[in-house]
Design a protein around this motif. Sequence first.
Motif, PDB file in Angstrom:
ATOM      1  N   SER A 307       0.827  -1.201   0.000  1.00  0.00           N
ATOM      2  CA  SER A 307       0.000   0.000   0.000  1.00  0.00           C
ATOM      3  C   SER A 307       0.866   1.258   0.000  1.00  0.00           C
ATOM      4  O   SER A 307       1.931   1.288   0.628  1.00  0.00           O
ATOM      5  CB  SER A 307      -0.922   0.014   1.217  1.00  0.00           C
ATOM      6  N   SER A 308       0.399   2.307  -0.670  1.00  0.00           N
ATOM      7  CA  SER A 308       1.125   3.580  -0.683  1.00  0.00           C
ATOM      8  C   SER A 308       1.153   4.232   0.688  1.00  0.00           C
ATOM      9  O   SER A 308       1.933   5.145   0.931  1.00  0.00           O
ATOM     10  CB  SER A 308       0.476   4.537  -1.696  1.00  0.00           C
ATOM     11  N   ARG A 309       0.304   3.758   1.611  1.00  0.00           N
ATOM     12  CA  ARG A 309       0.311   4.302   2.968  1.00  0.00           C
ATOM     13  C   ARG A 309       1.577   3.936   3.725  1.00  0.00           C
ATOM     14  O   ARG A 309       1.960   4.632   4.671  1.00  0.00           O
ATOM     15  CB  ARG A 309      -0.908   3.793   3.751  1.00  0.00           C
ATOM     16  N   VAL A 310       2.225   2.824   3.344  1.00  0.00           N
ATOM     17  CA  VAL A 310       3.378   2.352   4.108  1.00  0.00           C
ATOM     18  C   VAL A 310       4.672   2.308   3.301  1.00  0.00           C
ATOM     19  O   VAL A 310       5.759   2.478   3.865  1.00  0.00           O
ATOM     20  CB  VAL A 310       3.097   0.947   4.698  1.00  0.00           C
ATOM     21  N   ARG A 313       7.970   4.760   3.585  1.00  0.00           N
ATOM     22  CA  ARG A 313       7.844   5.542   4.813  1.00  0.00           C
ATOM     23  C   ARG A 313       8.599   4.862   5.956  1.00  0.00           C
ATOM     24  O   ARG A 313       8.709   3.644   6.002  1.00  0.00           O
ATOM     25  CB  ARG A 313       6.372   5.714   5.199  1.00  0.00           C
ATOM     26  N   ILE A 318       4.795   5.935  10.271  1.00  0.00           N
ATOM     27  CA  ILE A 318       3.545   5.188  10.079  1.00  0.00           C
ATOM     28  C   ILE A 318       2.770   5.113  11.391  1.00  0.00           C
ATOM     29  O   ILE A 318       1.536   5.119  11.396  1.00  0.00           O
ATOM     30  CB  ILE A 318       3.857   3.768   9.559  1.00  0.00           C
ATOM     31  N   ARG A 323      -1.960   3.817  15.553  1.00  0.00           N
ATOM     32  CA  ARG A 323      -3.062   3.654  14.610  1.00  0.00           C
ATOM     33  C   ARG A 323      -3.881   2.392  14.879  1.00  0.00           C
ATOM     34  O   ARG A 323      -5.113   2.431  14.914  1.00  0.00           O
ATOM     35  CB  ARG A 323      -2.527   3.562  13.172  1.00  0.00           C
ATOM     36  N   PHE A 367      -4.365  -2.504   5.961  1.00  0.00           N
ATOM     37  CA  PHE A 367      -3.571  -1.288   6.037  1.00  0.00           C
ATOM     38  C   PHE A 367      -2.285  -1.414   5.227  1.00  0.00           C
ATOM     39  O   PHE A 367      -1.878  -0.478   4.525  1.00  0.00           O
ATOM     40  CB  PHE A 367      -3.247  -0.972   7.497  1.00  0.00           C
TER      41      PHE A 367
END
Length: 561
Positions: A307-310, A313, A318, A323, A367
């Motif tokens: 995922s681009s969320r992690v 990074r 994160i 979270r 996630f």
Amino acid sequence: MIFEQVASGMVGLFATTPLLLLFVVAALGYLLGHIHVGGASLGVAGVLFAGLAVGAIDPSLRLPDLIYQLGLVLFVYTVGLSSGTAFFTSLRGRGLRYNLLVLAIVLVAAGLASAAYFTLGLTAPQVAGVFTGSLTNTPALAGVVEYLKLTGASDLTLSEPVVGYSLAYPVSVLGMILAIYTAQRVWHIDYRAEAGNDVHKSNGDPDISGAEIINRTILVGPQYQSRQTISDLITSQGWDLMFSRLRRGGSLALVSGKTVLQPDDLVTAVGNSAELDKATAYLGQAASRHLEADRTELDFRRVYASSSRVVGRRLRDIDLPGRLGAIVTRIRRGDIEIVPHGATVLEPGDAVRVLTTNENIPKVSAFFGDSYRMASEIDILSFSLGIASGVLLGLLPIPLPGGITITLGLAGGPLIAALVLGALGRTGPIVWTLPFSANLMLRQLGLILFLAGIGTRSGFVFYSTLTSGRGYGVLLAGVVIVAFAAFTTLWVGHRLMRIPMGILTGIMAGMQTQPATLAFALQQSNDEQPNIGYSIVYPIAVIAKIVVAQLLLVWLLGGSG
């Protein structure tokens, strides 16, 4: 007569069908590279010698320029991306000492190559080729070829450094291995004892050895009275490990950076056995009860970072504990497991072991993305922008004292750009790094394209040089450079700098950027120490040899071009 007609027809077929020629050379090189002699093999460098053999048959059997140029860019760019973080890390601590040693040996090798030019009657391109072959560095050879190409050199001149490289390459591989073999017996080396007394390791050096990562439950003893948080404790003690589970009384919880240990706590630590031994001795003793065996309250799951969320990074950014009430306990990248820290940057395709409550596992998986397909795909935008920036950087003229101007070329430009982008990892929404599997595949493909291309284009000149007797000077120069570089590195590194032999042999392999030497060093030490030396000096060695090889060529040519 019939045989000659068939042979002529085959030559014509290969000469007019470059793709067929390319893959035949690659297949022959693969077979040649897997022939083992004395425990060593050419590996992918076999493609170069297969290309030389095929090219020697007829001057028309040569692949187009674009083949080796594309291969070169793919190879150096992917190497740079994967080495970016290690490159900048190596500029501090003990890595600085090791890299200075490598730089000194590279400069000495260049000096010996210069002496060969004046004493053995070799041409400047041949000497530059001998220098790159003696240190078995393909990107440096590519830099020399690219520089000559920019000066408008003829095909004959372009072949000369390849001939020098090809003749010196096997001498270097065998010479380094023989030097290590000889030194360890003359000096009666005990690898295990030296590794245990490694005074050069400083606190905070990352664990890049590839040692096995394990869990251990520690019972905190009554003598432990520190009020430091886990984060401060790890920093002050210089441990390369992390803590995951904590049982205090009847309660089981995740460990955070703010956790303060108390006597009688059971805490699970994750790291290699050497680091765990240090922590166990400091905190108390190994417990007979293993917290990781109980998965009723806390459980773990391996998920893919897609995922681009992690991706791209740092773990601390994160904030997984805040979270989702979860922590990362291990990261598997390729064949290596990494102990995670707050500054660890996740790369596409990382297999991440996450510890959390049972009910949280689906949320954590979502996630991270947990898609192998997405984690294996190449971001064409970032990949193309990165290579384009590297090619442009390679075109920029770099003025040097004495009126000399050099360029980084297709070998140095993409490498420098990739090192910077690999260290950055991410710029806004753009993730520069590649999935580990994709990086290795592109690297291997690029190297094959380059070696096949440059080999076929130089094969006929290579054969002519050998049959005319003009190759003896090149061989002699290669032997002298390799012998001096090998034994000087061993003497200075082991006798003067007191570097453990296991790490030093890895440094020698990294100086060569030679996997065959590393494989031999690992066999001799029977531990992961050579991997440490290899990883620390590899990026600097690659860059230094690219630059020095071009400077050597420019100087011998009298600054022309």
